[in-house]
Design an enzyme around this catalytic site. Structure first.
Site, short mmCIF file in Angstrom:
data_model
loop_
_atom_site.label_atom_id
_atom_site.label_comp_id
_atom_site.label_asym_id
_atom_site.label_seq_id
_atom_site.Cartn_x
_atom_site.Cartn_y
_atom_site.Cartn_z
N ASP A 5 91.24 54.16 -13.09
CA ASP A 5 91.78 55.38 -13.69
C ASP A 5 92.19 55.04 -15.12
O ASP A 5 91.87 53.95 -15.61
CB ASP A 5 92.95 55.94 -12.86
CG ASP A 5 94.22 55.10 -12.99
OD1 ASP A 5 94.16 53.96 -13.52
OD2 ASP A 5 95.29 55.58 -12.57
N TYR A 46 87.04 57.68 -7.89
CA TYR A 46 88.44 57.25 -7.95
C TYR A 46 89.16 57.54 -6.63
O TYR A 46 89.75 56.66 -6.01
CB TYR A 46 89.19 57.93 -9.12
CG TYR A 46 90.68 57.73 -8.99
CD1 TYR A 46 91.28 56.56 -9.44
CD2 TYR A 46 91.48 58.67 -8.34
CE1 TYR A 46 92.63 56.33 -9.27
CE2 TYR A 46 92.83 58.46 -8.16
CZ TYR A 46 93.40 57.29 -8.63
OH TYR A 46 94.73 57.07 -8.43
N GLU A 98 97.19 60.97 -4.04
CA GLU A 98 96.28 60.53 -5.09
C GLU A 98 95.70 61.71 -5.85
O GLU A 98 95.47 61.63 -7.05
CB GLU A 98 95.17 59.63 -4.53
CG GLU A 98 95.67 58.26 -4.08
CD GLU A 98 96.26 57.42 -5.22
OE1 GLU A 98 95.96 57.67 -6.41
OE2 GLU A 98 97.07 56.51 -4.93
#
Ligand code: ADE
Ligand code: SF4
Length: 373
Positions: A155, A137, A54
């Protein structure tokens, strides 16, 4: 236009998702389960792998991340291995991905995890948020994908999908709209499959609901979509005005010598500050504005005069800067020494593995093009 007052429940109530959240989740998830790409970090059940992927995916495309991710996991298979590495090795593995702060944060956070969490990633949103470089996030991604918690994530892809689905107008970065996006993500995430749901939203944004020409006819949630109904889905989200790009000028000198290990190049860590701090680069002087630094200024960095020949010029665009670099090449005797001990010689064949930025790589390639003549 929806004003700052519109809460998430009003936005939802006014949409085609109202009263049909289950149907929306099912439509999105069954598409994802059918169409998702096999990616090396999917389904491995390792929070560390989710975290690394990520972070890499934040500013880099999936196709590029795949190789970097696999090499990274081979070199640093777990948090302990990452924590035990030195910064230069970490930057080497990141070399070429850009935004090197991400690598430094991963490294720092790995040490915190080893020292304060017994080597295991925290398994709550709040715990994840305490790690360096982990914002809403990343925390949401790890919590939902690796720990199965119904945490929201937003996002750029999710913003685009939601702006269209719910006709959210105005600057998507405004506080009011950010609240709407996060609130919607929280209200919609499927508690049974939170990770897949979040990945599905991002993947829909990346592959179907694309910025310029969304493929609405292939979209699993078309029937819920205000943008599709309007006939002009690509009009949302509003495009933010681009911030000013600052001009910069640099002079770099590629100094070579014939050393014991064949041809060697002189490099040193970039000094303090900036996104690339600590990365190795050729002796370089750079400054803001359009005035070129002088070759003499680079010579004084080295503490010696070099006879250098100009070999080219290139342009490199960072997030908010446009840097033009004049490249010089200089060959020195094999006994050459430099006053400042930050400089060191790297054999040419090891350069590609060294912790160098994409810009340094480009400078090197350019300096080589002229050598063959
Ligand atoms: N973009 C960022 N993370 C992603 C993920 N896990 N799946 C799909 N696209 C992504
Ligand atoms: Fe995006 Fe079109 Fe799907 Fe709406 S219908 S979410 S605009 S691809």
């Amino acid at each position: 236009m929806r004003g700052a007052g519109a809460g998430v429940s009003e936005v939802l109530a006014a949409s085609a998702v109202a009263g049909r959240v289950d149907a929306f989740q099912r439509a999105l998830l069954s598409w994802f389960w059918r169409e998702r790409r096999e990616l090396p970090w999917r389904g491995v059940g390792d929070p560390y792998a989710t975290w690394v992927s990520e972070i890499m995916l934040q500013q880099t495309q999936v196709v590029t991340v795949v190789d970097y991710f696999q090499r990274w996991m081979a070199r640093f298979p777990d948090v302990a291995a990452l924590a035990a590495a030195n910064e230069e090795e970490v930057l080497e593995q990141w070399s070429g991905l850009g935004y090197y702060r991400r690598a430094r944060f991963l490294h720092r956070a790995a040490k915190v995890i080893v020292e304060e969490h017994g080597g295991e990633l925290p398994s709550t949103l709040e715990g994840l948020r305490t790690l360096p470089g982990v914002g809403p996030y990343t925390a949401g991604a790890i919590a939902s994908i690796a720990f199965g918690l119904p945490a929201p994530i937003v996002d750029g892809n999710v913003i685009r999908v939601f702006a269209r689905l719910f006709a959210i107008e105005g600057d998507p970065r405004s506080t009011a709209n950010q609240k709407s996006f996060w609130g919607l993500a929280e209200a919609l995430v499927d508690p049974q499959n939170p990770g897949d749901f979040n990945e599905a939203l991002m993947e829909l944004g990346a592959r179907v609901c694309t910025p310029r020409s969304p493929a609405c006819l292939l979209c699993p949630v078309r029937e819920f979509c205000a943008g599709f109904a309007s006939g002009e889905p690509e009009a949302l989200p509003e495009v933010a005005r681009r911030s000013a790009v600052k001009p910069m000028r640099a002079v770099a000198v590629v100094v070579t010598r014939q050393g014991r290990r064949g041809k060697e190049l002189l490099v040193g860590p970039r000094d303090a500050g900036g996104l690339l701090a600590g990365m190795l680069e050729f002796p370089t002087v750079e400054r803001e504005g359009k005035r070129w630094p002088k070759l003499d200024e680079v010579a004084s960095l080295l503490g010696m005069k070099v006879v250098a020949e100009e070999v080219g010029e290139l342009t490199h665009v960072f997030s908010h800067r446009r840097l033009l670099t004049r490249i010089f090449a200089a060959e020195v005797g094999s006994e050459a020494t430099f006053a400042d001990e930050r400089w060191r010689w790297v054999p040419e064949r090891e350069l590609s593995q060294a912790a160098i930025s994409a810009l340094t790589r480009k400078i090197y390639e350019r300096s080589k093009q002229l050598e063959t003549t």
